[in-house]
Structures are given as C-alpha cells and as structure tokens.
Design an enzyme around this catalytic site. Structure first.
Site, PDB file in Angstrom:
ATOM      1  N   ASP A  47     -12.952   8.026  34.016  1.00 51.55           N
ATOM      2  CA  ASP A  47     -12.916   9.141  34.083  1.00 51.55           C
ATOM      3  C   ASP A  47     -11.685   9.814  33.406  1.00 51.55           C
ATOM      4  OD1 ASP A  47     -15.377   9.750  35.512  1.00 51.55           O
ATOM      5  OD2 ASP A  47     -14.429  10.091  37.451  1.00 51.55           O
ATOM      6  N   ARG A  98      -6.314  -2.219  30.112  1.00 49.83           N
ATOM      7  CA  ARG A  98      -6.742  -3.263  31.107  1.00 49.83           C
ATOM      8  C   ARG A  98      -6.521  -2.846  32.191  1.00 49.83           C
ATOM      9  NH1 ARG A  98      -4.009  -9.131  30.880  1.00 49.83           N
ATOM     10  NH2 ARG A  98      -2.140  -8.067  31.684  1.00 49.83           N
ATOM     11  N   GLU A 110      -9.869 -16.396  31.750  1.00 51.29           N
ATOM     12  CA  GLU A 110      -8.423 -16.850  31.878  1.00 51.29           C
ATOM     13  C   GLU A 110      -8.529 -18.053  32.796  1.00 51.29           C
ATOM     14  OE1 GLU A 110      -5.598 -13.357  32.317  1.00 51.29           O
ATOM     15  OE2 GLU A 110      -7.375 -12.221  32.953  1.00 51.29           O
ATOM     16  N   ASP A 142      -2.785 -17.437  31.526  1.00 51.25           N
ATOM     17  CA  ASP A 142      -3.438 -17.740  32.798  1.00 51.25           C
ATOM     18  C   ASP A 142      -4.401 -19.087  32.672  1.00 51.25           C
ATOM     19  OD1 ASP A 142      -2.605 -16.159  35.200  1.00 51.25           O
ATOM     20  OD2 ASP A 142      -3.327 -14.696  33.689  1.00 51.25           O
ATOM     21  N   HIS A 155      -0.207  -5.899  34.542  1.00 47.91           N
ATOM     22  CA  HIS A 155       0.993  -6.466  34.870  1.00 47.91           C
ATOM     23  C   HIS A 155       2.264  -5.421  34.524  1.00 47.91           C
ATOM     24  CE1 HIS A 155      -0.362 -10.638  35.923  1.00 47.91           C
ATOM     25  NE2 HIS A 155      -0.922 -10.455  34.727  1.00 47.91           N
TER      26      HIS A 155
END
Length: 261
Positions: free
Chosen positions: A89, A75, A154, A180, A50
């Site tokens: 990576d 996240r 969520e 959520d 987000h």
C-alpha cells in the site's frame, strides 16, 4: 488524468540485455537512498529485515528514489501478510520476502500479494499510494501486473526445493542469501565456501528450469563476478552502511598513524 506506474523488476529482468546490478540501503536514511539511486546502479533495495526501518522511513526512501532511473525493491522483515499488505500500500512494486524454504510458504507469499479471488491482499488502493489514490486506471483489476514478487532462499531446505518454489504461480523469481545459507549448512560466516557457492548456483539452474529468474547477494567482488558468469540475472553487490564503514576506515588508515590507535 490516469497515472502511469513504473515497470516492475520482473519486466526489467525480462527486457534487459545483461544482468542487473544493485545495492542495499540499510541505514534507513533517505539521503543515503538518494545517493545510491544516483550512482548508476540498476536496482536499490530498501531493507526492513535487518535495518532500522518503519513504514514511514520506507516511504521517505521511496520518495527519494522516485526521481531517478533506478528500480526500487523492498525486503520485508517476514512473510507476515499484514506487513506485506502495508508495504504494498506504500506503493512498493517490487518485493523480496526472506526465509522461504518450502513451496507452501511461497504460495502463502503469492496469496498475500494478490487481490481476491487469486489472493488475500486487503483492498485499500483508494486510500493508499499503491494505486495513487485511484489515479492508476484499473489498479484493482491489474494489481498483480503492477507488483513483482521474489522470495529469498536462505536454508539448504530452500535450495533443495528451489525449482518447485520458483514454479509457484505469483512468484517471479528466487534470490539466494549466502549468509544464512552458509549457517544452515554448518558453515557460519563462510559465504564464499565452495559448498555454499555450489548451493547458490543450484538455485540458478532451478530457476531456469522453472522458467523464472534468480538473483543473489554477493558483497565479495570475485564472488559477484563468478555468480554473474554462472547466470545470475541480478546481483546485489554492496550496501550503503558497508561502503561508509570501509571508506571511513580507509580514511583513518591513510591519515592517522597506527601508533595513535
């Protein structure tokens, strides 16, 4: 000279004598990341779901955090294995994957974070920061030891499946997302509704039953303390953008007469 990576969040949680407390960086700014890192928090989460983050901006924030005794976690925006591969990576050692509701989804996440034959992670450590360009001894053979993986529950389906999700090999813990989750329960915007709080606490019990850890997002201080008392192993209690928003509003309220608004 072999390069020594930092301990993972999994290791931090296993050795901690108290719950860990952290905050979010949602601005995409390495300056804000460094400010959060120097605050005394245990964990700083860089958000790609987000927040306006790209691989390049995440890398800049990792650099900003690297000089501080804080554990970074990222996240990712989704469980896409290509995104997971790219983020790992970059040198991300701690990963939070959102919107996981079933053990099958959790197994896919675990596979995306591990090299064959245990998983499907593409091999690029010689070219990437993850293994410090082949300076981390035996990174390929010990890649799973250098990465900890948490999945975010969520939905009410995720809560119902919490124990089997937590028990998936390669998943180190679960993390409840009340925002959520409240929407999934028909309680949009009511993160501290008693039914939502009860569902979150069910994930703590489920994690313990599976021998794993559980965390939660809780910007409301009373909710955060309640979750800590209920056994959360780690709690994220604020975000850079929210702190600036509320702080600037307080400045305006202190110095500008209400009639001027």
């Amino acid at each position: 000279m072999p390069f020594q990576l930092k301990p993972t969040l999994r290791e931090d949680l296993a050795t901690a004598d108290r719950a860990l407390v952290g905050g979010w960086v949602c601005s995409g700014s390495p300056v804000m990341a460094e400010i959060m890192a120097g605050s005394g928090l245990d964990v700083v989460l860089i958000d790609m779901e987000h927040a306006p983050n790209t691989l390049e901006s995440v890398l800049a924030q990792l650099h900003a955090l690297s000089g501080y005794p804080v554990t970074p976690i990222v996240r990712v925006p989704s469980a896409d294995p290509v995104i997971i591969k790219q983020v790992l990576d970059l040198g991300v050692q701690n990963l939070l994957v959102p919107m996981i509701s079933t053990p099958e989804q959790a197994r896919d996440v675990a596979a995306a974070t591990q090299y064959p034959p245990r998983g499907i992670r593409g091999i690029g450590n010689a070219l990437a920061r993850s293994g410090r360009w082949n300076r981390v001894q035996n990174y390929l053979g010990e890649g799973a030891a250098h990465v900890s993986v948490f999945v975010q529950l969520e939905t009410i389906e995720g809560v119902e499946n919490a124990e089997v999700i937590a028990a998936v090999e390669g998943i180190d813990g679960i993390f409840a997302g009340p925002s959520d989750l409240s929407a999934s329960m028909g309680l949009l915007g009511q993160q501290t509704h008693p039914d939502v709080v009860a569902a979150v606490k069910r994930t703590f019990a489920a994690a313990r039953a599976a021998g794993k850890t559980a965390g939660v997002n809780a910007f409301d201080p009373s909710a955060a303390h309640d979750y800590l008392d209920a056994g959360a192993a780690w709690v994220l209690v604020g975000a850079d953008v929210a702190l600036v928003a509320r702080g600037s509003e307080n400045l305006a309220a202190d110095f500008i007469p209400p009639s001027a608004h």
